[in-house]
Design a protein around this motif. Sequence first.
Motif, PDB file in Angstrom:
ATOM      1  N   GLU A   1       0.785  -1.230   0.000  1.00 27.97           N
ATOM      2  CA  GLU A   1       0.000   0.000   0.000  1.00 27.97           C
ATOM      3  C   GLU A   1       0.817   1.279   0.000  1.00 27.97           C
ATOM      4  OE1 GLU A   1      -3.971   0.070   2.270  1.00 27.97           O
ATOM      5  OE2 GLU A   1      -2.678  -1.243   3.487  1.00 27.97           O
ATOM      6  N   TYR A   2       1.980   1.264   0.659  1.00 22.79           N
ATOM      7  CA  TYR A   2       2.743   2.483   0.868  1.00 22.79           C
ATOM      8  C   TYR A   2       4.235   2.245   0.673  1.00 22.79           C
ATOM      9  CZ  TYR A   2      -1.562   3.892   3.321  1.00 22.79           C
ATOM     10  OH  TYR A   2      -2.867   4.172   3.649  1.00 22.79           O
TER      11      TYR A   2
ATOM     12  N   THR B   1      14.162  18.605   1.821  1.00 21.41           N
ATOM     13  CA  THR B   1      13.229  19.495   2.505  1.00 21.41           C
ATOM     14  C   THR B   1      11.800  19.211   2.057  1.00 21.41           C
ATOM     15  OG1 THR B   1      13.336  21.220   0.807  1.00 21.41           O
ATOM     16  CG2 THR B   1      14.989  21.300   2.576  1.00 21.41           C
ATOM     17  N   GLU B   2      10.855  19.621   2.887  1.00 18.24           N
ATOM     18  CA  GLU B   2       9.452  19.450   2.522  1.00 18.24           C
ATOM     19  C   GLU B   2       9.142  20.229   1.246  1.00 18.24           C
ATOM     20  OE1 GLU B   2       5.391  19.292   5.034  1.00 18.24           O
ATOM     21  OE2 GLU B   2       6.349  21.254   4.982  1.00 18.24           O
ATOM     22  N   TYR B   3       9.718  21.425   1.123  1.00 17.32           N
ATOM     23  CA  TYR B   3       9.487  22.221  -0.078  1.00 17.32           C
ATOM     24  C   TYR B   3       9.947  21.479  -1.321  1.00 17.32           C
ATOM     25  CZ  TYR B   3      10.089  25.856  -3.592  1.00 17.32           C
ATOM     26  OH  TYR B   3      10.048  26.570  -4.763  1.00 17.32           O
ATOM     27  N   GLU B   4      11.134  20.899  -1.259  1.00 11.00           N
ATOM     28  CA  GLU B   4      11.672  20.184  -2.414  1.00 11.00           C
ATOM     29  C   GLU B   4      10.813  18.981  -2.767  1.00 11.00           C
ATOM     30  OE1 GLU B   4      15.837  17.995  -3.850  1.00 11.00           O
ATOM     31  OE2 GLU B   4      15.627  18.738  -1.798  1.00 11.00           O
ATOM     32  N   PHE B   5      10.354  18.265  -1.755  1.00 10.30           N
ATOM     33  CA  PHE B   5       9.575  17.050  -2.004  1.00 10.30           C
ATOM     34  C   PHE B   5       8.170  17.375  -2.516  1.00 10.30           C
ATOM     35  CE2 PHE B   5       7.620  13.009  -0.055  1.00 10.30           C
ATOM     36  CZ  PHE B   5       7.867  12.280  -1.213  1.00 10.30           C
ATOM     37  N   TYR B   6       7.545  18.386  -1.933  1.00 11.85           N
ATOM     38  CA  TYR B   6       6.149  18.666  -2.259  1.00 11.85           C
ATOM     39  C   TYR B   6       5.965  19.502  -3.524  1.00 11.85           C
ATOM     40  CZ  TYR B   6       4.267  16.343   1.806  1.00 11.85           C
ATOM     41  OH  TYR B   6       3.901  15.375   2.716  1.00 11.85           O
ATOM     42  N   ARG B   7       7.049  20.026  -4.064  1.00 13.66           N
ATOM     43  CA  ARG B   7       6.926  20.731  -5.339  1.00 13.66           C
ATOM     44  C   ARG B   7       7.010  19.772  -6.518  1.00 13.66           C
ATOM     45  NH1 ARG B   7      12.121  22.386  -7.592  1.00 13.66           N
ATOM     46  NH2 ARG B   7      11.139  24.313  -8.333  1.00 13.66           N
ATOM     47  N   GLN B   8       7.309  18.512  -6.252  1.00 18.08           N
ATOM     48  CA  GLN B   8       7.380  17.526  -7.316  1.00 18.08           C
ATOM     49  C   GLN B   8       5.963  17.126  -7.754  1.00 18.08           C
ATOM     50  OE1 GLN B   8       9.715  14.357  -5.653  1.00 18.08           O
ATOM     51  NE2 GLN B   8      11.558  15.586  -5.480  1.00 18.08           N
ATOM     52  N   PRO B   9       5.723  17.021  -9.043  1.00 18.93           N
ATOM     53  CA  PRO B   9       4.394  16.629  -9.534  1.00 18.93           C
ATOM     54  C   PRO B   9       3.995  15.237  -9.057  1.00 18.93           C
ATOM     55  CG  PRO B   9       5.756  17.525 -11.308  1.00 18.93           C
ATOM     56  CD  PRO B   9       6.670  17.319 -10.132  1.00 18.93           C
ATOM     57  N   HIS B  10       2.701  15.014  -8.946  1.00 18.77           N
ATOM     58  CA  HIS B  10       2.200  13.730  -8.459  1.00 18.77           C
ATOM     59  C   HIS B  10       2.579  12.564  -9.369  1.00 18.77           C
ATOM     60  CE1 HIS B  10      -1.239  15.515  -5.764  1.00 18.77           C
ATOM     61  NE2 HIS B  10      -0.062  16.035  -5.514  1.00 18.77           N
ATOM     62  N   GLU B  11       2.442  12.760 -10.660  1.00 22.29           N
ATOM     63  CA  GLU B  11       2.568  11.635 -11.590  1.00 22.29           C
ATOM     64  C   GLU B  11       3.931  10.946 -11.553  1.00 22.29           C
ATOM     65  OE1 GLU B  11       1.350  14.584 -12.311  1.00 22.29           O
ATOM     66  OE2 GLU B  11      -0.780  14.124 -12.571  1.00 22.29           O
ATOM     67  N   PRO B  12       5.048  11.699 -11.570  1.00 19.31           N
ATOM     68  CA  PRO B  12       6.347  11.011 -11.508  1.00 19.31           C
ATOM     69  C   PRO B  12       6.555  10.238 -10.197  1.00 19.31           C
ATOM     70  CG  PRO B  12       6.624  13.243 -12.332  1.00 19.31           C
ATOM     71  CD  PRO B  12       5.222  13.146 -11.822  1.00 19.31           C
ATOM     72  N   LEU B  13       6.065  10.792  -9.081  1.00 17.95           N
ATOM     73  CA  LEU B  13       6.215  10.087  -7.809  1.00 17.95           C
ATOM     74  C   LEU B  13       5.411   8.799  -7.792  1.00 17.95           C
ATOM     75  CD1 LEU B  13       6.182  12.895  -5.076  1.00 17.95           C
ATOM     76  CD2 LEU B  13       7.992  11.215  -5.481  1.00 17.95           C
ATOM     77  N   LEU B  14       4.185   8.866  -8.263  1.00 21.37           N
ATOM     78  CA  LEU B  14       3.353   7.666  -8.288  1.00 21.37           C
ATOM     79  C   LEU B  14       3.884   6.637  -9.285  1.00 21.37           C
ATOM     80  CD1 LEU B  14      -0.196   9.276  -8.019  1.00 21.37           C
ATOM     81  CD2 LEU B  14       1.049   8.014  -6.249  1.00 21.37           C
ATOM     82  N   SER B  15       4.496   7.103 -10.352  1.00 20.20           N
ATOM     83  CA  SER B  15       5.136   6.187 -11.296  1.00 20.20           C
ATOM     84  C   SER B  15       6.306   5.466 -10.636  1.00 20.20           C
ATOM     85  CB  SER B  15       5.612   6.955 -12.533  1.00 20.20           C
ATOM     86  OG  SER B  15       6.292   6.111 -13.437  1.00 20.20           O
ATOM     87  N   LEU B  16       7.083   6.211  -9.851  1.00 18.55           N
ATOM     88  CA  LEU B  16       8.213   5.615  -9.128  1.00 18.55           C
ATOM     89  C   LEU B  16       7.749   4.546  -8.148  1.00 18.55           C
ATOM     90  CD1 LEU B  16      11.216   5.645  -8.107  1.00 18.55           C
ATOM     91  CD2 LEU B  16      10.487   7.410  -6.485  1.00 18.55           C
ATOM     92  N   THR B  17       6.666   4.803  -7.422  1.00 16.66           N
ATOM     93  CA  THR B  17       6.226   3.912  -6.344  1.00 16.66           C
ATOM     94  C   THR B  17       5.183   2.905  -6.782  1.00 16.66           C
ATOM     95  OG1 THR B  17       4.461   5.423  -5.644  1.00 16.66           O
ATOM     96  CG2 THR B  17       6.646   5.741  -4.658  1.00 16.66           C
ATOM     97  N   GLY B  18       4.850   2.883  -8.057  1.00 12.31           N
ATOM     98  CA  GLY B  18       3.811   1.965  -8.506  1.00 12.31           C
ATOM     99  C   GLY B  18       2.437   2.357  -7.982  1.00 12.31           C
TER     100      GLY B  18
END
Length: 233
Positions: free
Chosen positions: A125-126, A150-167
């Motif tokens: 799940e996570y 940093t939180e700023y660096e992480f949260y400025r990343q678009p959703h799609e690439p992160l979800l692609s990375l994590t399946g």
Amino acid sequence: MRKFFITDIHGDTKGLELLLSKAEVDWKQDQLVVGGDMINRGKDSAGVVKHIKQLTEKHPGQVHALIGNHEEMMGNYIKHGDKLWLSHGGHDTLRSFARTCPGQDEQQALMEWAYSLPLYFEDEEYVYTHAGLYPEEPLEQQSREILWMTEYEFYRQPHEPLLSLTGGRPVIHGHTPVERIYFDGVRMNCDMGSNTYQVLEERSLGMVNLTEMIYHVYRQADQRLETRRIGRI
């Protein structure tokens, strides 16, 4: 099976024990992930590390511990003499290990365990990590620089690439103190500023129940326990 996450404990053994009791973790079937930064700033860094290590040994497969940037600094000091750690609470942490561990070998073994922990853990799940992830790097090849993200660096990343990375799995993390825990569908920051947050009255430690989307809070200033619902954004 319920899934719990706690991070950035920073030497608060009392808060850790109270939250484990409040959450009523069933060690036979529930899962607990510890997101790093067990040490520094609080009074009992070694006690926290020892407690978490014992839980991982007593409940293998149920309890998983990760490294944070404070354990990384400790490792760099022990292995390479990098003194950055000393300016972030290292002196007090060394004294804590000396008090808690009767012999030098035991101290060394406990420290080595803490700074040799993995960068991330994943289930169906996570994905869990200390501070964030780089979407351009494969999960198993993430740079150790993610411990400092940093939180700023992480949260400025678009959703799609992160979800692609994590399946498609959200990332559960800590590192940057927040007063309330929110979930944007992709990331959840669970660091509530234990012994760290600038506003003393808001320094807290949180135990997140990901299954029920609630979190238990130990407020360090008045030693009060609260239960809150995770916000959605």
